[in-house]
Scaffold this active site. Structure first.
Site, PDB file in Angstrom:
ATOM      1  N   GLN A  18       0.764  -1.184   0.167  1.00 38.26           N
ATOM      2  CA  GLN A  18      -0.040   0.145  -0.156  1.00 38.26           C
ATOM      3  C   GLN A  18       0.900   1.309  -0.007  1.00 38.26           C
ATOM      4  O   GLN A  18       0.709   2.121  -0.634  1.00 38.26           O
ATOM      5  CB  GLN A  18      -1.051   0.011   1.207  1.00 38.26           C
ATOM      6  N   ASP A  23      10.382  -6.403  -4.030  1.00 42.25           N
ATOM      7  CA  ASP A  23       9.410  -7.074  -3.332  1.00 42.25           C
ATOM      8  C   ASP A  23       9.447  -8.457  -3.312  1.00 42.25           C
ATOM      9  O   ASP A  23      10.111  -9.055  -4.333  1.00 42.25           O
ATOM     10  CB  ASP A  23       8.051  -6.478  -3.707  1.00 42.25           C
ATOM     11  N   TYR A  30       2.208  -7.642  16.189  1.00 39.72           N
ATOM     12  CA  TYR A  30       2.447  -6.554  15.434  1.00 39.72           C
ATOM     13  C   TYR A  30       3.134  -5.267  16.209  1.00 39.72           C
ATOM     14  O   TYR A  30       3.975  -4.881  15.807  1.00 39.72           O
ATOM     15  CB  TYR A  30       1.269  -6.244  14.506  1.00 39.72           C
TER      16      TYR A  30
HETATM   17  P1  NAD Z   1       1.625  -3.926   2.601  1.00 40.95           P
HETATM   18  O1  NAD Z   1       1.257  -5.237   3.557  1.00 40.95           O
HETATM   19  O2  NAD Z   1       0.680  -3.213   1.800  1.00 40.95           O
HETATM   20  O3  NAD Z   1       3.034  -4.039   1.938  1.00 40.95           O
HETATM   21  C1  NAD Z   1       3.998  -4.781   2.418  1.00 40.95           C
HETATM   22  C2  NAD Z   1       4.874  -5.455   1.352  1.00 40.95           C
HETATM   23  O4  NAD Z   1       6.030  -6.118   1.803  1.00 40.95           O
HETATM   24  C3  NAD Z   1       4.063  -6.222   0.355  1.00 40.95           C
HETATM   25  O5  NAD Z   1       3.986  -5.937  -0.992  1.00 40.95           O
HETATM   26  C4  NAD Z   1       4.607  -7.787   0.693  1.00 40.95           C
HETATM   27  O6  NAD Z   1       4.642  -8.470  -0.847  1.00 40.95           O
HETATM   28  C5  NAD Z   1       6.011  -7.358   0.847  1.00 40.95           C
HETATM   29  N1  NAD Z   1       6.933  -8.230   1.531  1.00 40.95           N
HETATM   30  C6  NAD Z   1       6.186  -9.211   2.255  1.00 40.95           C
HETATM   31  N2  NAD Z   1       7.426 -10.129   2.777  1.00 40.95           N
HETATM   32  C7  NAD Z   1       8.354  -9.818   2.169  1.00 40.95           C
HETATM   33  C8  NAD Z   1       9.749 -10.273   2.152  1.00 40.95           C
HETATM   34  N3  NAD Z   1       9.961 -11.434   2.873  1.00 40.95           N
HETATM   35  N4  NAD Z   1      10.517  -9.728   1.611  1.00 40.95           N
HETATM   36  C9  NAD Z   1       9.979  -8.537   0.720  1.00 40.95           C
HETATM   37  N5  NAD Z   1       9.046  -8.057   0.603  1.00 40.95           N
HETATM   38  C10 NAD Z   1       8.113  -8.665   1.426  1.00 40.95           C
HETATM   39  O7  NAD Z   1       1.994  -2.950   3.694  1.00 40.95           O
HETATM   40  P2  NAD Z   1       2.130  -1.418   3.912  1.00 40.95           P
HETATM   41  O8  NAD Z   1       0.693  -0.709   4.387  1.00 40.95           O
HETATM   42  O9  NAD Z   1       2.479  -0.634   2.464  1.00 40.95           O
HETATM   43  O10 NAD Z   1       3.100  -1.202   4.869  1.00 40.95           O
HETATM   44  C11 NAD Z   1       4.470  -0.887   5.025  1.00 40.95           C
HETATM   45  C12 NAD Z   1       4.997  -0.524   6.358  1.00 40.95           C
HETATM   46  O11 NAD Z   1       4.228   0.584   6.904  1.00 40.95           O
HETATM   47  C13 NAD Z   1       4.870  -1.735   7.368  1.00 40.95           C
HETATM   48  O12 NAD Z   1       6.063  -1.764   8.154  1.00 40.95           O
HETATM   49  C14 NAD Z   1       3.698  -1.311   7.944  1.00 40.95           C
HETATM   50  O13 NAD Z   1       3.898  -2.112   9.046  1.00 40.95           O
HETATM   51  C15 NAD Z   1       4.030   0.072   8.105  1.00 40.95           C
HETATM   52  N6  NAD Z   1       2.694   0.708   8.491  1.00 40.95           N
HETATM   53  C16 NAD Z   1       1.512   0.586   7.568  1.00 40.95           C
HETATM   54  C17 NAD Z   1       0.292   1.434   7.925  1.00 40.95           C
HETATM   55  C18 NAD Z   1      -0.869   1.524   7.141  1.00 40.95           C
HETATM   56  O14 NAD Z   1      -1.801   1.977   7.650  1.00 40.95           O
HETATM   57  N7  NAD Z   1      -0.651   0.949   5.649  1.00 40.95           N
HETATM   58  C19 NAD Z   1       0.303   2.056   9.235  1.00 40.95           C
HETATM   59  C20 NAD Z   1       1.373   1.911   9.996  1.00 40.95           C
HETATM   60  C21 NAD Z   1       2.431   1.350   9.695  1.00 40.95           C
HETATM   61  C1  AKB Z   2      -2.691  -1.842  10.777  1.00 41.04           C
HETATM   62  O1  AKB Z   2      -4.015  -1.434  11.036  1.00 41.04           O
HETATM   63  O2  AKB Z   2      -1.977  -2.954  11.246  1.00 41.04           O
HETATM   64  C2  AKB Z   2      -2.006  -0.705  10.094  1.00 41.04           C
HETATM   65  C3  AKB Z   2      -1.050   0.115  11.089  1.00 41.04           C
HETATM   66  C4  AKB Z   2      -2.025   1.224  11.905  1.00 41.04           C
HETATM   67  O3  AKB Z   2      -0.144  -0.162  11.496  1.00 41.04           O
HETATM   68  N1  AKB Z   2      -2.868   0.221   9.369  1.00 41.04           N
END
Ligand code: NAD
Ligand code: AKB
Length: 313
Positions: free
Chosen positions: A15, A37, A144
């Protein structure tokens, strides 16, 4: 003359990665931003620059890519998010921790700047829920959240002990239309728009009055780039910065959507994700980010709803 950045984004098909790669390529040029990825990008996104298939848990493969592209800056986004992590606790711990260690060690050895995102999931039931301070009591109740809190402490440790220039943000729930969210608790705030457009109805897995901190993706991407470009001395928090934009409940979001789609109906059937959401803050005090590197958000709830509905047709 400033040295040209060579950037590696790990987890680029997710995302955040989908939009971060796009923005970084706009700023630094397509060939200077390597997307990577374990899963290929959806809809060919990111195909305007280099892409490497990469498993972050394979340290040697990461190092190979880092060497190949002479990487100077890494954005490590690969992780398992809150809801999915609870179904696969050990796998989540392994990816979220070992992936980070691989990068901390490589960045230490090669003097690479690192971005690693944390989350509001680091907070727990014992944390003040309103205007959660930068350094409150923290007792995360999901694997998490535990992995993110441990990760924050390791980032701070590598900075203090080895001088690794690692920077981090505690993202709130992120709202975007370019890709689907990856299995978090806040995902409802994205799904609801797709269902509203497709079926004019949505069954929400959180209770209608569950207020959570949220942010629109363009603000989150900008915050990330601004933090990474902030002067070294201005980055005073080396665990992870609170950042905030807006807070709302499902019913407040529904009310705003109904201004555009008056027949939209939302019903509520809380599931296990309610428990995770109830342990997280309702609002965040991000004054440290605002004063240290001048963070400020742009999008409020009305802007987000209008833009999301405009893009999801
Ligand atoms: P996501 O799940 O959409 O994307 C994660 C990506 O990592 C995926 O494309 C997946 O294929 C890839 N991945 C999984 N295992 C892997 C591996 N072994 N090697 C390489 N790639 C791998 O997550 P996101 O929403 O894009 O979040 C990215 C980061 O931001 C994460 O650390 C998440 O905890 C953090 N985060 C996201 C949010 C949110 O609302 N989206 C909020 C807080 C924190
Ligand atoms: C989740 O809901 O796990 C994420 C985050 C807030 O870290 N969107």
């Amino acid at each position: 003359m400033k040295k040209q950045k060579q950037i590696l984004v790990i987890g680029s098909s997710g995302q955040i990665g989908t939009e971060l790669v796009e923005e970084l390529r706009k700023i630094y040029g397509n060939e200077h931003v390597v997307a990577s990825d374990i899963h290929p990008p959806v809809n060919n996104t990111g195909s305007d620059g280099p892409y490497e298939s990469l498993d972050v848990l394979q340290g040697n493969s990461v190092l190979e890519i880092v060497r190949k592209y002479k990487v100077t800056e890494v954005y490590l986004l690969a992780a398992i998010l809150s809801a999915t992590a609870e179904q696969s606790v050990k796998a989540a711990w392994r990816l979220n921790m070992d992936g980070l260690f691989n990068l901390l060690d490589i960045c230490r050895e090669r003097k690479i700047k690192l971005f690693w995102p944390s989350s509001i999931a680091v907070f727990g039931p014992g944390t003040p829920r309103i205007n959660t301070p930068q350094f409150p009591y923290m007792d995360p109740s999901t694997v998490y959240g535990i992995s993110k809190l441990a990760g924050e402490l390791w980032c701070e440790y590598y900075f203090q002990k080895f001088g690794v220039d690692v920077r981090s943000l505690r993202y709130p729930g992120l709202i975007s239309y370019k890709s689907q969210p990856g299995g978090g608790t806040t995902d409802y705030a994205v799904h609801i728009f797709h269902e509203a457009r497709k079926n004019n109805k949505y069954e929400c897995y959180l209770a209608e009055d569950t207020v959570l901190p949220m942010m629109y993706m363009p603000d989150a991407v900008r915050a990330t780039v601004e933090l990474m470009n902030a002067d070294f001395g201005n980055v005073k928090v080396r665990s992870s910065y609170n950042i905030a934009a807006i807070s709302f409940s499902p019913s407040e979001l529904v009310k705003e959507i109904k201004k555009h789609l008056p027949d939209f109906v939302c019903t509520y059937k809380p599931d296990i994700r309610q428990k995770y959401a109830s342990s997280w803050p309702a609002s965040i005090d991000d004054s440290a980010a605002r004063s240290d590197w001048h963070w400020s958000h742009t999008y409020n709830l009305a802007d987000i709803v209008e833009d999301m509905l405009w893009h999801i047709q």
